[in-house]
Design a protein around this motif. Sequence first.
Motif, PDB file in Angstrom:
ATOM      1  N   GLY A 281      -6.449  15.443   5.219  1.00  0.00           N
ATOM      2  CA  GLY A 281      -6.037  15.589   6.605  1.00  0.00           C
ATOM      3  C   GLY A 281      -5.587  14.301   7.258  1.00  0.00           C
ATOM      4  N   SER A 282      -5.787  13.171   6.589  1.00  0.00           N
ATOM      5  CA  SER A 282      -5.382  11.883   7.154  1.00  0.00           C
ATOM      6  C   SER A 282      -4.198  11.340   6.362  1.00  0.00           C
ATOM      7  N   ASN A 283      -3.748  10.143   6.732  1.00  0.00           N
ATOM      8  CA  ASN A 283      -2.627   9.509   6.029  1.00  0.00           C
ATOM      9  C   ASN A 283      -3.054   8.246   5.292  1.00  0.00           C
ATOM     10  N   VAL A 284      -4.355   8.059   5.078  1.00  0.00           N
ATOM     11  CA  VAL A 284      -4.830   6.844   4.422  1.00  0.00           C
ATOM     12  C   VAL A 284      -4.417   6.833   2.960  1.00  0.00           C
ATOM     13  N   THR A 285      -4.281   5.632   2.411  1.00  0.00           N
ATOM     14  CA  THR A 285      -4.001   5.500   0.987  1.00  0.00           C
ATOM     15  C   THR A 285      -5.271   5.823   0.196  1.00  0.00           C
TER      16      THR A 285
ATOM     17  N   VAL B 139       5.837   7.432   4.220  1.00  0.00           N
ATOM     18  CA  VAL B 139       5.377   7.961   2.937  1.00  0.00           C
ATOM     19  C   VAL B 139       3.905   7.619   2.744  1.00  0.00           C
ATOM     20  N   ARG B 140       3.174   8.582   2.214  1.00  0.00           N
ATOM     21  CA  ARG B 140       1.760   8.341   1.914  1.00  0.00           C
ATOM     22  C   ARG B 140       1.643   7.903   0.457  1.00  0.00           C
ATOM     23  N   ILE B 141       0.868   6.854   0.201  1.00  0.00           N
ATOM     24  CA  ILE B 141       0.692   6.323  -1.144  1.00  0.00           C
ATOM     25  C   ILE B 141      -0.646   6.798  -1.708  1.00  0.00           C
ATOM     26  N   ILE B 142      -0.584   7.419  -2.886  1.00  0.00           N
ATOM     27  CA  ILE B 142      -1.783   7.730  -3.667  1.00  0.00           C
ATOM     28  C   ILE B 142      -1.602   7.064  -5.020  1.00  0.00           C
ATOM     29  N   ALA B 143      -2.562   6.257  -5.426  1.00  0.00           N
ATOM     30  CA  ALA B 143      -2.477   5.538  -6.696  1.00  0.00           C
ATOM     31  C   ALA B 143      -3.589   6.003  -7.629  1.00  0.00           C
ATOM     32  N   ALA B 144      -3.353   5.811  -8.930  1.00  0.00           N
ATOM     33  CA  ALA B 144      -4.360   6.195  -9.923  1.00  0.00           C
ATOM     34  C   ALA B 144      -4.315   5.216 -11.089  1.00  0.00           C
TER      35      ALA B 144
ATOM     36  N   ASP C 251      -5.332  -8.287  -2.068  1.00  0.00           N
ATOM     37  CA  ASP C 251      -4.965  -7.636  -0.813  1.00  0.00           C
ATOM     38  C   ASP C 251      -4.382  -6.253  -1.062  1.00  0.00           C
ATOM     39  N   LEU C 252      -3.609  -6.081  -2.155  1.00  0.00           N
ATOM     40  CA  LEU C 252      -3.065  -4.764  -2.471  1.00  0.00           C
ATOM     41  C   LEU C 252      -4.185  -3.809  -2.876  1.00  0.00           C
ATOM     42  N   TYR C 253      -5.160  -4.335  -3.633  1.00  0.00           N
ATOM     43  CA  TYR C 253      -6.291  -3.506  -4.043  1.00  0.00           C
ATOM     44  C   TYR C 253      -7.029  -2.951  -2.822  1.00  0.00           C
ATOM     45  N   TYR C 254      -7.281  -3.807  -1.827  1.00  0.00           N
ATOM     46  CA  TYR C 254      -7.991  -3.357  -0.636  1.00  0.00           C
ATOM     47  C   TYR C 254      -7.158  -2.343   0.155  1.00  0.00           C
ATOM     48  N   ARG C 255      -5.834  -2.535   0.138  1.00  0.00           N
ATOM     49  CA  ARG C 255      -4.953  -1.601   0.839  1.00  0.00           C
ATOM     50  C   ARG C 255      -4.933  -0.231   0.151  1.00  0.00           C
ATOM     51  N   LEU C 256      -4.970  -0.242  -1.179  1.00  0.00           N
ATOM     52  CA  LEU C 256      -4.899   1.015  -1.937  1.00  0.00           C
ATOM     53  C   LEU C 256      -6.216   1.773  -1.905  1.00  0.00           C
ATOM     54  N   SER C 257      -7.316   1.049  -1.925  1.00  0.00           N
ATOM     55  CA  SER C 257      -8.619   1.693  -2.078  1.00  0.00           C
ATOM     56  C   SER C 257      -9.318   1.911  -0.752  1.00  0.00           C
TER      57      SER C 257
END
Length: 720
Positions: free
Chosen positions: A420-424, A537-542, A559-565
């Motif tokens: 329901g949110s737009n968080v990564t 765009v919403r980012i989902i990483a795996a 910094d990217l790790y904290y943004r993704l997780s």
Amino acid sequence: MKEKRADLRQRDGTERYSRIFENIQEVYFETSLDGTILDISPSVEQTLHYRRDELIGTSLSTLCDDQDKRDYLLNVIRENGQVTDHEVLLNKKGGSPVCCSVSAKFIRDDSGKSLSGIIGSLRDISSRKQAEKELRESEALYRVLAEKSLAGVYVVQDGVFRFINANAADYVGHKKEDLIGSKTLDIVHPEDRKELIANARAMLCGKKHSPYEYRVITKDGQVRWMMETVTPIVYEGKPAVLGNSMNTSWTLSRMDIGIVMAIIEAVYDGVYIIDMDGYFITANKGFERITAISREELIGKRTTYLTERKYINEAVNVDVLKDLKSRSKLIRYPSGKEVLVSAAVVWDKNKRAIGVVSTLRDLTELNNMQKKLVQSSDLVEKYKKKLDHLAEKLELNKHEFITQTAEGKHVLTLAEKVAGSNVTVLITGDSGVGKDVIARYIHEHSNRKDKGAFTKVDCAAMPANLLESELFGYEKGAFTSASNEGKKGLLEVADKGTLFLDEIGELPFELQSKLLNVIQDKEIKRIGGLATLQVDVRIIAATNRNIEEMVRNRTFRQDLYYRLSVVPIHVPPLRERREDIIPLVLHFLNHFNSIYNTNNYIFKEALDYLKTYDWPGNVRELKNMIERFVIVNPDAEIQVADIDAEIRNLFKVNLTPLNEMKIRNRVGPLKNHVHQLETELIKVALEMHRTLADAAGDLGIDISTLTRKKQKYGIRGGWD
């Protein structure tokens, strides 16, 4: 609480379906296998004049107009499994027949094994059939007009006569049957052929508007002068030329004038002729039909009479009189019709202007047909979008996350909360656990599912330079092999939707900062471009790698790790949720039985045995194993011995390289042996299988992992 929410969603969906069902224009129906109508949309009252309750419980075949064809429709559906746009006469209430187009197919029960009924739709196509009839009659009328016209009418295609009426053949002194299929230039005087071609081309291009003359040689050797005009047309689906000719070898006697008038009268379009002083000479019946102006009213009057009486806003032939240049304009006449008026000067043999001829073509019907075509195109696009959305739904169902364990349900609950949110979101877990399924689940349960697409990118499957252009796109001429039109990046394609970055741990370090800027600033810049483009765009990483360790080793930006997780989701391996093994086995067994039309089944002892296996390849390995069973042994029972043989075969491949290692190589650090064993296993798998996908499946790893390890150990296969 969850059950209440589910009930509310179900009632919500049912009410929404009912509203759509009741308001849709096309008639939708559902019958039992014997054709008994179980449900039908209320729009049937508009099409067949029956109320919905009058038809429910009756047989669909009783609506057929023809007694002999009442069972034919159902038989066609039974034989073919479905019908599309099947034309049939159905009875309206009261007995009058109406032509309908029926599309229908069988539906299966919840198990997917048995047929439970028929669903379909019908629509009234009587208007379309009537239009087709009128079109055929119109074509027949034009052919009759051409045949009966006193003017010479013919069609030339690729330099050959394809059609010629009797008068045109008579004018040139040949038999009609001898000219069909012959070359047009064969009857033209050799001295006039070059000029004839030039004049015809000029007229076809709009550079020449007055008729031109040339000589023909008759069958008995006589020379005759002909006057001709040509128009580009499409004949039997191919470009062609429509010619109108007149024998100008005649003297202008009273008989000839009568013939000319007869020719004008036979033309379907409107014809209006004035002299060089602007006075009315004559017009044909087509002029009266198109304009609703009587010819008798115009006798003795100048053409300005039409504008003075406010019949039209401007007179095209008056403009032609001023400069003797042909022109065409759209004019609206008192009939209310929009008419294309083309006016041109008529010249005599001495090149003197003797009058102006105007032809009037009614464009109203053509415009109506064009509007209907646009409406039809819009309707096709609407249904295409619906089918695309349905296909996406079906694709999602094929990747359903099956779980009964607390660990699995926790993953789904967490995924539903973040949807329901737009968080990564960063999804971690071993290869084959279903990380992409969870990513799709989040997208499907978000408010983005109806706004944008779910786009997947495998970061391990492409080199760094190619991955950058795929993600960010490029402008025209950005690099040597760039497309002349440039290209959108996947970040643009996924605008308003979700971008799933699989194997994010393989993202090159130089691209990590660019991705971080996208997440922070919501904008991108194409390769070779200067302008920034806004993207939502919403980012989902795996990943299956230990990202935290990569951050400590400075191979992944902190910094990217904290943004993704912002919200991490860990999917446990199958060995840690063994209660999911049996539901997954049964799910995939039913799935592949349905796909391959087989009837495989599995013993309880075999299920228990599968539950004890550790599944190093997780769900992907389980799915591949079940599919192999179904393909290799269709309609067979799966027993413990079959599974044991499958697992032993896998370990036989794994153990062979280990047994062949030399004794001296068994001494040394364990890490070296692991690398050597892994290298040998990959080589054997590549030799045994034709594709990387098959080799990766046999090893129980993802194809991107196999590609990475090949590069790491310098292994080359048949696909390099």
